[in-house]
Design an enzyme around this catalytic site. Sequence first.
Site, PDB file in Angstrom:
ATOM      1  N   THR A 115       0.834  -1.202   0.000  1.00 50.73           N
ATOM      2  CA  THR A 115       0.000   0.000   0.000  1.00 50.73           C
ATOM      3  C   THR A 115       0.871   1.256   0.000  1.00 50.73           C
ATOM      4  O   THR A 115       0.441   2.310  -0.447  1.00 50.73           O
ATOM      5  CB  THR A 115      -0.934  -0.018   1.228  1.00 50.73           C
ATOM      6  N   TYR A 134       7.101 -11.609   4.175  1.00 51.14           N
ATOM      7  CA  TYR A 134       5.876 -11.057   3.597  1.00 51.14           C
ATOM      8  C   TYR A 134       5.463 -11.895   2.386  1.00 51.14           C
ATOM      9  O   TYR A 134       6.129 -11.890   1.357  1.00 51.14           O
ATOM     10  CB  TYR A 134       6.163  -9.600   3.210  1.00 51.14           C
ATOM     11  N   LYS A 183       3.840 -12.678   7.550  1.00 53.01           N
ATOM     12  CA  LYS A 183       2.631 -11.997   7.074  1.00 53.01           C
ATOM     13  C   LYS A 183       2.051 -12.894   6.000  1.00 53.01           C
ATOM     14  O   LYS A 183       2.553 -12.953   4.878  1.00 53.01           O
ATOM     15  CB  LYS A 183       3.037 -10.625   6.516  1.00 53.01           C
TER      16      LYS A 183
END
Lengths: 297, 297
Positions: free
Chosen positions: A45, A132, A160
């Site tokens: 993001t 991630y 994550k």
Amino acid sequence: MRFSGLSAFPLTPMNESGIQEQVFTQLIDRLTKARVDSIGVLGSTGSYPYLTRHERAQVTQLALRHACGIPVMVGIGALRTRDVLDLAEDAQKAGANAVMLAPVSYQTLTDQEVYGLYETVSTSLSIPLCVYDNPATTHFSFSDELFSQIAQLPQVKSIKMSPLTGDHTSAKNRVDNLRKLLPAHVSIGVSGDWGGLTGLKAGCDIWYSAIGGLFPETILGITRDVQMGEYDLAEQFANDLIPIWELFRRHGSIRVIATAAEILGVTDHFPLPHPLRPLGEEDRFLLKAILQELELS
Amino acid sequence: MRFSGLSAFPLTPMNESGIQEQVFTQLIDRLTKARVDSIGVLGSTGSYPYLTRHERAQVTQLALRHACGIPVMVGIGALRTRDVLDLAEDAQKAGANAVMLAPVSYQTLTDQEVYGLYETVSTSLSIPLCVYDNPATTHFSFSDELFSQIAQLPQVKSIKMSPLTGDHTSAKNRVDNLRKLLPAHVSIGVSGDWGGLTGLKAGCDIWYSAIGGLFPETILGITRDVQMGEYDLAEQFANDLIPIWELFRRHGSIRVIATAAEILGVTDHFPLPHPLRPLGEEDRFLLKAILQELELS
């Protein structure tokens, strides 16, 4: 930093000339005011792969300067190991509390290559690393075996996960299975905001949240409700957000959140790098109506 | 430049410190000695997205200096429109004969976003542009409608199709259908070396070849045979290469070509950027045996 609770991932507002420092600082201020548990800058993001090394250092320094003591995790992903190592060093020198690494790809990566990347980077680090997994952008999917191997590496403190799909039982099985493969000091995080509540209820330790980067109070409220066992209350608030997940699915969360930031007047234009474009008029209108009704904060 | 015949795409040999200029020059010399029709530097095989702007300028200048008058096309793809424009300007200033652009993505791109990218870039150019479709690395697939729209833009002179699959009839239908949608001045090229011969026989104007970047005489021979209607002869040589396509499919063409360059002694180590890795011992041994038998050049 502790890898639990709500980790909020703000946009990196920009135009074609560079980072909009003041707008970014305002976004960080929203997070510190809400007292999120941690801040994740330069996540997906935060448009990390679109930025120069200098811009990434600029964003890192700004976040740390305005974080009011809340831990800051910094995304260090890049196509090339050489660049990841440079970014890791920059983040460490700036005083980041943790780094986050996705296996960004152009040529499809093998498991061996991804393991080699994490091995090289983790042994160079003196701060915690979050692994991630985001197959929608990296086009690499971790197997549980690979997670388990990487979780043994120094500094690895959290995973994550890619967005959870399915109902509570399948999510709980997924989290339970992964938990068995990881050392006790490695936390499990849920991403993909529509699965955030499901993930927390299934036993994830932390919600890595993009929408929490713009609406920290709302998402922190849901997180705290779950932490206190108030599942019905959490569910009630989370249900309000369903129309937003529908827009996420159609346009990608980043375009929706960036358009929302514009609608709210946080930025005066669509703050993402070209060639990315905002929602069309019709969906922008729909998003505006949803935001007006929900009064998120 | 004319977008026809064989366009050979060399590796960009490197180590973790930078470009290996002398090795790259030797690769270019192989291409000029064979008299390929054009040279495509900084394609996927040339590892363009892994390099800095400075390194890309360095590769472009080296290629142009050693091309002996053979037209040089330069890959200008990047995640961000801003960077693509910079790279286009660098290529033009260096004297490139054409540029090639793939819609590199991190966030999945929409058709509108990709059209917008080509519109912005093509109107900034004064040299020809090749539209590069490679869904395996960009994770974007062009529709025929989008090809048709982009082909109307200024400077667009060729389309490098994604690899053809299937038999002669389906390949011919694919090429015929696309041809109807394009202006007459836009050539159609085949990529994915295993479909090269099928593509040329199906009516493609140009073979954009990665293996031709290392074995230009062999691939130029096949190309010339097809151009002269000697299909049986072309087929005979192309059939020899089938074991190599099998390795391409398993490991990705770039790892196979880079390992082949090392086996041949063109480079003294695996010349790709980390985290990419060479073939394992077993497949390296197999590749070595194939190369010894075929005596490609």
